[in-house]
Scaffold this motif. Structure first.
Motif, PDB file in Angstrom:
ATOM      1  N   SER A   1     -13.519   3.124   5.681  1.00  0.00           N
ATOM      2  CA  SER A   1     -12.792   2.373   5.903  1.00  0.00           C
ATOM      3  C   SER A   1     -12.897   2.411   7.646  1.00  0.00           C
ATOM      4  O   SER A   1     -11.937   1.285   8.273  1.00  0.00           O
ATOM      5  CB  SER A   1     -11.466   2.175   5.486  1.00  0.00           C
ATOM      6  N   VAL A   2     -12.605   3.609   7.725  1.00  0.00           N
ATOM      7  CA  VAL A   2     -12.465   3.580   9.637  1.00  0.00           C
ATOM      8  C   VAL A   2     -14.065   4.023  10.444  1.00  0.00           C
ATOM      9  O   VAL A   2     -13.722   5.549   9.828  1.00  0.00           O
ATOM     10  CB  VAL A   2     -11.121   5.105   9.509  1.00  0.00           C
TER      11      VAL A   2
ATOM     12  N   PHE B   1      -4.769   8.492  12.421  1.00  0.00           N
ATOM     13  CA  PHE B   1      -3.418   7.803  11.718  1.00  0.00           C
ATOM     14  C   PHE B   1      -1.969   7.011  10.793  1.00  0.00           C
ATOM     15  O   PHE B   1      -2.179   6.975   9.830  1.00  0.00           O
ATOM     16  CB  PHE B   1      -4.880   7.094  10.827  1.00  0.00           C
TER      17      PHE B   1
ATOM     18  N   HIS C   1     -15.153  -4.701  11.939  1.00  0.00           N
ATOM     19  CA  HIS C   1     -14.263  -3.776  11.496  1.00  0.00           C
ATOM     20  C   HIS C   1     -15.389  -4.265  10.347  1.00  0.00           C
ATOM     21  O   HIS C   1     -15.396  -2.714   9.081  1.00  0.00           O
ATOM     22  CB  HIS C   1     -13.069  -3.404  11.753  1.00  0.00           C
TER      23      HIS C   1
ATOM     24  N   PHE D   1      -9.282   8.912  -1.738  1.00  0.00           N
ATOM     25  CA  PHE D   1      -8.128   9.120  -0.122  1.00  0.00           C
ATOM     26  C   PHE D   1      -9.627   9.524   0.707  1.00  0.00           C
ATOM     27  O   PHE D   1     -10.004   8.650   1.754  1.00  0.00           O
ATOM     28  CB  PHE D   1      -7.294   9.440   0.131  1.00  0.00           C
TER      29      PHE D   1
ATOM     30  N   MET E   1     -12.235   6.845   1.235  1.00  0.00           N
ATOM     31  CA  MET E   1     -11.247   6.282   1.266  1.00  0.00           C
ATOM     32  C   MET E   1     -11.159   5.529   2.815  1.00  0.00           C
ATOM     33  O   MET E   1     -12.021   4.533   3.562  1.00  0.00           O
ATOM     34  CB  MET E   1     -10.455   5.540   1.531  1.00  0.00           C
ATOM     35  N   ILE E   2     -11.013   6.729   3.207  1.00  0.00           N
ATOM     36  CA  ILE E   2     -10.781   6.367   4.762  1.00  0.00           C
ATOM     37  C   ILE E   2     -12.535   6.016   5.950  1.00  0.00           C
ATOM     38  O   ILE E   2     -12.090   6.208   6.604  1.00  0.00           O
ATOM     39  CB  ILE E   2     -10.039   7.860   5.124  1.00  0.00           C
TER      40      ILE E   2
ATOM     41  N   PHE F   1       0.297  -1.057  -0.204  1.00  0.00           N
ATOM     42  CA  PHE F   1       0.275  -0.172   0.380  1.00  0.00           C
ATOM     43  C   PHE F   1       0.877   1.331   0.119  1.00  0.00           C
ATOM     44  O   PHE F   1       2.098   1.720   1.001  1.00  0.00           O
ATOM     45  CB  PHE F   1      -1.026  -0.298   1.519  1.00  0.00           C
TER      46      PHE F   1
ATOM     47  N   MET G   1       1.356  -1.529   7.377  1.00  0.00           N
ATOM     48  CA  MET G   1       0.696  -0.911   8.749  1.00  0.00           C
ATOM     49  C   MET G   1       1.061  -1.619   9.739  1.00  0.00           C
ATOM     50  O   MET G   1       0.141  -2.680   9.815  1.00  0.00           O
ATOM     51  CB  MET G   1      -0.389  -0.418   8.351  1.00  0.00           C
TER      52      MET G   1
ATOM     53  N   LYS H   1      -6.968  -5.294   0.000  1.00  0.00           N
ATOM     54  CA  LYS H   1      -6.590  -4.388   0.713  1.00  0.00           C
ATOM     55  C   LYS H   1      -5.726  -4.259   1.942  1.00  0.00           C
ATOM     56  O   LYS H   1      -4.453  -4.069   2.550  1.00  0.00           O
ATOM     57  CB  LYS H   1      -7.594  -3.214   1.221  1.00  0.00           C
TER      58      LYS H   1
ATOM     59  N   GLN I   1       0.948   5.061  12.818  1.00  0.00           N
ATOM     60  CA  GLN I   1       0.811   3.172  12.521  1.00  0.00           C
ATOM     61  C   GLN I   1       1.395   2.782  11.344  1.00  0.00           C
ATOM     62  O   GLN I   1       2.011   1.845  11.450  1.00  0.00           O
ATOM     63  CB  GLN I   1      -0.692   2.439  11.880  1.00  0.00           C
ATOM     64  N   PHE I   2       2.793   3.752  10.235  1.00  0.00           N
ATOM     65  CA  PHE I   2       3.150   3.286   9.145  1.00  0.00           C
ATOM     66  C   PHE I   2       3.903   4.126   8.935  1.00  0.00           C
ATOM     67  O   PHE I   2       5.184   3.905   8.142  1.00  0.00           O
ATOM     68  CB  PHE I   2       2.090   4.671   7.886  1.00  0.00           C
TER      69      PHE I   2
END
Ligand SMILES: C[S@@+](CC[C@H](N)C(=O)[O-])C[C@H]1O[C@@H](n2cnc3c(N)ncnc32)[C@H](O)[C@@H]1O
Ligand SMILES: O=C(O)C(=O)C[C@]1(C(=O)O)C=C[C@@H](O)C=C1
Length: 243
Positions: free
Chosen positions: A36-37, A134, A182, A29, A32-33, A19, A207, A199, A137-138
């Motif tokens: 996803s979150v 967020f 989730h 994005f 997506m976020i 990713f 991540m 994904k 975590q990356f």
């Protein structure tokens, strides 16, 4: 803000690459976020409320890993007349370009320094608020402590760090329950099994979530006096740490 639909993993790929926050991801994005979150929208709105309470006059606010600027925009709406500056940083050229457009769509007296660079190279100074929404975590796990140490040093006494992250849980039953919930959230938001599994593969090496206990221990080790989770939905949480 752009709302193109995220269909990046809708077609079957032979090889799933790691990713990246590239042009393709930046273009979808926002969608997506949000899909996803769980709680993302509420977290973004509440960052503005934190800013209202914690941002002091003549100070800096840092949005580290700013992506399209959602957190910066929310904070900026709440801090008029304080003579502050927001420093928003991301190392994705595509995110920064779009972020610049998003910021320019709103008038504000608070300047934003938009930096295309690595958050590990940014000097934090005179900060009353730092946001890692967020983003941590990356980072490679070994770099997380160094980053938090530099944030702690650059925060003014009483300053706040808001840290939002996906979490892991040591208790295997809890881990699988919250991961399942989730996944149901993603299904309910229209992602197919193929999209979800591709994904997941792409994020696997990129991540690396910590447990809540790891976050708390690391923050306390830096010297943060106060720590708590202020929001959690399934395996996503947002924490506050106050110097
Ligand atoms: C999940 S997104 C953050 C979402 C954003 N904070 C928000 O609230 O909408 C993570 C962002 O961190 C950026 N990022 C990851 N590692 C980084 C690093 N070492 N330096 C700067 N930015 C980084 C990525 O490019 C990406 O835009
Ligand atoms: O865990 C997942 O399934 C995610 O998609 C999470 C997550 C995140 O937490 O940042 C991962 C990558 C994208 O930035 C959007 C959401």
């Amino acid at each position: 803000m752009n709302t193109s639909q995220d269909t990046i993993y809708a077609q079957a790929y032979e090889n799933i690459s790691d990713f990246q926050f590239d042009e393709k991801v930046a273009g979808v994005f926002n969608d997506m976020i949000r899909r996803s979150v769980p709680g993302y929208g509420q977290i973004i709105n509440t960052l503005g409320d934190f800013a209202n309470k914690y941002v002091s006059t003549d100070s800096n606010i840092y949005d580290l890993g700013c992506s399209l600027g959602a957190a910066t925009l929310s904070i900026r709406r709440h801090i008029d007349n304080r003579n502050c500056k927001i420093i928003a940083v991301d190392n994705s050229e595509s995110m920064i370009q779009r972020c610049r457009e998003n910021l320019s769509a709103y008038v504000s007296e608070t300047p934003v320094d938009l930096v295309c660079g690595d958050i590990r190279d940014i000097k934090i100074e005179n900060a009353s608020m730092v946001v890692l929404n967020f983003t941590m975590q990356f980072l490679a796990p070994k770099d997380r402590e160094t980053l938090l140490s530099s944030i702690y040093k650059g925060l003014k006494p009483g300053g706040i760090l808001v840290l939002s992250e996906k979490l892991n849980f040591e208790d295997e039953s809890i881990q699988s329950l919250l991961v399942d919930l989730h996944l149901d959230f993603k299904r309910a938001n229209g992602y197919s099994e193929l999209e979800i599994s591709q994904k997941r593969s792409s994020l696997e090496h990129v991540m690396k979530p910590d447990t809540l206990e790891q976050h708390e221990a690391r923050l306390k080790k830096q010297g943060f006096k106060h720590f708590n989770v202020w929001f959690q939905c399934f395996n996503f949480a947002s924490m506050v740490a106050i110097k």
